[in-house]
Design a protein around this motif. Structure first.
Motif, PDB file in Angstrom:
ATOM      1  N   VAL A   1       2.255   8.892   2.423  1.00 57.96           N
ATOM      2  CA  VAL A   1       1.617   9.932   1.624  1.00 57.96           C
ATOM      3  C   VAL A   1       0.125   9.682   1.480  1.00 57.96           C
TER       4      VAL A   1
ATOM      5  N   ILE B   1       9.367  14.419  -6.561  1.00 57.80           N
ATOM      6  CA  ILE B   1       9.788  14.948  -5.262  1.00 57.80           C
ATOM      7  C   ILE B   1      10.780  16.077  -5.506  1.00 57.80           C
TER       8      ILE B   1
ATOM      9  N   VAL C   1       7.490   8.475   1.549  1.00 54.31           N
ATOM     10  CA  VAL C   1       8.763   9.165   1.358  1.00 54.31           C
ATOM     11  C   VAL C   1       9.605   8.894   2.594  1.00 54.31           C
TER      12      VAL C   1
ATOM     13  N   ALA D   1      15.680   9.430  -4.459  1.00 56.91           N
ATOM     14  CA  ALA D   1      15.042  10.620  -5.013  1.00 56.91           C
ATOM     15  C   ALA D   1      15.949  11.841  -4.944  1.00 56.91           C
TER      16      ALA D   1
ATOM     17  N   ARG E   1      12.101   7.270  -2.185  1.00 57.18           N
ATOM     18  CA  ARG E   1      10.670   7.240  -2.452  1.00 57.18           C
ATOM     19  C   ARG E   1      10.210   5.809  -2.671  1.00 57.18           C
TER      20      ARG E   1
ATOM     21  N   ILE F   1       6.157  17.208  -2.308  1.00 53.79           N
ATOM     22  CA  ILE F   1       5.759  16.009  -3.033  1.00 53.79           C
ATOM     23  C   ILE F   1       4.656  16.382  -4.003  1.00 53.79           C
ATOM     24  N   GLN F   2       4.842  16.043  -5.282  1.00 54.75           N
ATOM     25  CA  GLN F   2       3.823  16.338  -6.288  1.00 54.75           C
ATOM     26  C   GLN F   2       2.769  15.234  -6.265  1.00 54.75           C
ATOM     27  N   CYS F   3       1.738  15.438  -5.420  1.00 54.93           N
ATOM     28  CA  CYS F   3       0.655  14.455  -5.284  1.00 54.93           C
ATOM     29  C   CYS F   3      -0.481  14.787  -6.250  1.00 54.93           C
TER      30      CYS F   3
ATOM     31  N   HIS G   1      19.347  14.794   0.831  1.00 57.23           N
ATOM     32  CA  HIS G   1      18.888  15.915   1.646  1.00 57.23           C
ATOM     33  C   HIS G   1      20.059  16.616   2.321  1.00 57.23           C
TER      34      HIS G   1
ATOM     35  N   CYS H   1       2.481  14.982   6.498  1.00 52.90           N
ATOM     36  CA  CYS H   1       2.653  16.166   5.652  1.00 52.90           C
ATOM     37  C   CYS H   1       2.319  17.420   6.445  1.00 52.90           C
TER      38      CYS H   1
ATOM     39  N   CYS I   1      10.922  18.602   1.779  1.00 48.65           N
ATOM     40  CA  CYS I   1      10.674  18.374   0.355  1.00 48.65           C
ATOM     41  C   CYS I   1       9.203  18.585   0.038  1.00 48.65           C
TER      42      CYS I   1
END
Length: 403
Positions: free
Chosen positions: A343, A350, A326, A310, A321, A60-62, A313, A81, A58
């Motif tokens: 994170v 996500i 995550v 979230a 989340r 992740i919009q950090c 999978h 990550c 996935c």
């Protein structure tokens, strides 16, 4: 769809399928129900990643100091990550707007949007570092939501749907007030945006802000009143429909999240006593739902005190989340398996992600505004207009003063 092709041992089928590309697996899912079920199992997806060199996990919009910093987490290496699969090959820091099951992302240049209010949109495939810039829609309307569908992989064809806020947010029709969304669609084949009919929702209702879920060629969004907004790509039309009981009952569940489950639309619902339910829409035409699973998430308390669903999978792995992590939660195994990625940054979205390493040949096509460059042509053009206007006014003032 037949139950099982004859004269093929299940072990042999598994060995063959795990060596296929994602595109071929998609075709094989139409052969039989057993093949469809097998290819969504977590063990199958892990074997496919190793043997066919596919990528699964996935994005992740950090956010790092108000700047977007998307990061990828692989299902095969959840502890941290993965720096190998990043979006730093793009010309600027980007915010992910939409993701597809074919490994294609829609991203937006966040800097130009915040500073200049002139966005730039990139379509990219992170696994091969291919990208191109697409023409802008009508940028004077603020974007409310964007979604993306891949119609064909070879050659690549995709469509992007954009809902934006018009000048008049509300409109009146037959003595009833409606919330209005401006709707546009971009087709990579025609390389142009097309205006569709406005979306009119009764006052008090609006399209949800979370990423849309794609299932059976339809884009779905959960509305705050527990209704579903559906956009049909083939007819370029939309509709809304209610959920069955108890999903339709407001505040019955603490948290509800639309997900894609084995090619169908699903819903993960958080209830009391650390229990979670999985509902699946069995018939997309008749809108028939059924409850598939009741899942205990009590084991997550020791890992992350507060978690919400979230995505799904795979068949037995839920993507959860928390505030700072995550979690891949395997609830199908005999003993629940928990894989956590800390994170360390604030994140607000996500995007489940699967991809292969096959190039899709994203060509940089020419259009007014520039393609493939970070700046484009629109801003220099506007700057030249402003400069020429000032020069013209100066000359007129000079002539008027000395005449």
């Amino acid at each position: 769809m037949e139950s099982q092709p004859a004269d093929l041992p299940p072990d042999m089928i598994f060995e063959i399928l795990t060596r296929l590309s994602l595109e071929d697996i998609g075709r094989c899912r139409l052969v039989s129900k057993n093949w469809n079920r097998t290819t969504y199992e977590s063990t199958f997806m892990q074997q496919n990643c190793q043997r066919a060199k596919t990528i699964s996990g996935c994005f992740i919009q950090c956010w790092d100091k108000y700047e977007p910093s998307p990061e990828f987490v692989s299902i095969n290496n959840v502890s941290d990550c993965d720096p190998k699969l990043s979006l730093r090959f793009l010309p600027a820091p980007v915010k992910i707007e939409a993701a597809t099951k074919q490994g294609i992302l829609l991203c937006m240049n966040d800097y130009r949007t915040r500073r200049l209010r002139i966005p730039e949109y990139y379509v990219c495939k992170p696994s091969t570092k291919e990208w191109h810039q697409i023409p802008n829609p009508k940028t004077r309307y603020f974007t409310q939501k964007m979604a993306m569908l891949v119609l064909r992989s070879k050659p690549l064809r995709y469509k992007i749907v954009r809902f934006s806020q018009p000048k008049s947010t509300f409109t009146r029709y037959k003595s009833i007030w409606y919330k209005c969304y401006r709707c546009e669609i971009f087709d990579s084949e025609t390389w142009a945006w097309k205006r569709l009919k406005d979306v009119l929702l009764p006052d008090g209702k609006f399209i949800g802000f979370e990423p849309a879920v794609s299932a059976c060629g339809v884009l779905y969004s959960l509305m705050p009143d527990n209704e579903i907004f559906a956009f049909y790509e083939d007819t370029e039309s939309w509709t809304t429909f209610e959920l069955p009981f108890p999903l339709c009952k407001k505040d019955y569940f603490k948290h509800m999240k639309l997900v894609e489950y084995r090619g169908r639309l699903g819903m993960l619902c958080m209830g009391e006593n650390f229990m979670m339910q999985l509902w699946v829409m069995e018939d997309h035409d008749m809108k028939i739902w059924s409850k598939r699973e009741t899942i205990s998430i009590e084991a997550l308390r020791d890992v992350e005190t507060h978690t919400v669903p979230a995505a799904m999978h795979s068949t037995g792995v839920a993507l959860m989340r928390g505030y700072s992590a995550v979690v891949f939660y395997d609830f199908k195994s005999g003993r629940p398996s928990i894989n956590v990625c800390k994170v360390g940054k604030f994140f607000d979205a996500i995007f489940p992600f699967q991809s292969d390493l096959e190039p899709v040949h994203l060509k940089k096509k020419s259009f007014t505004g520039g393609v493939g460059s970070a700046g484009g042509m629109r801003f220099p053009f506007l700057l030249s207009v402003v400069v020429l206007s000032w020069v013209f006014l100066f000359i007129c003032s000079y002539l008027a003063y000395y005449s």
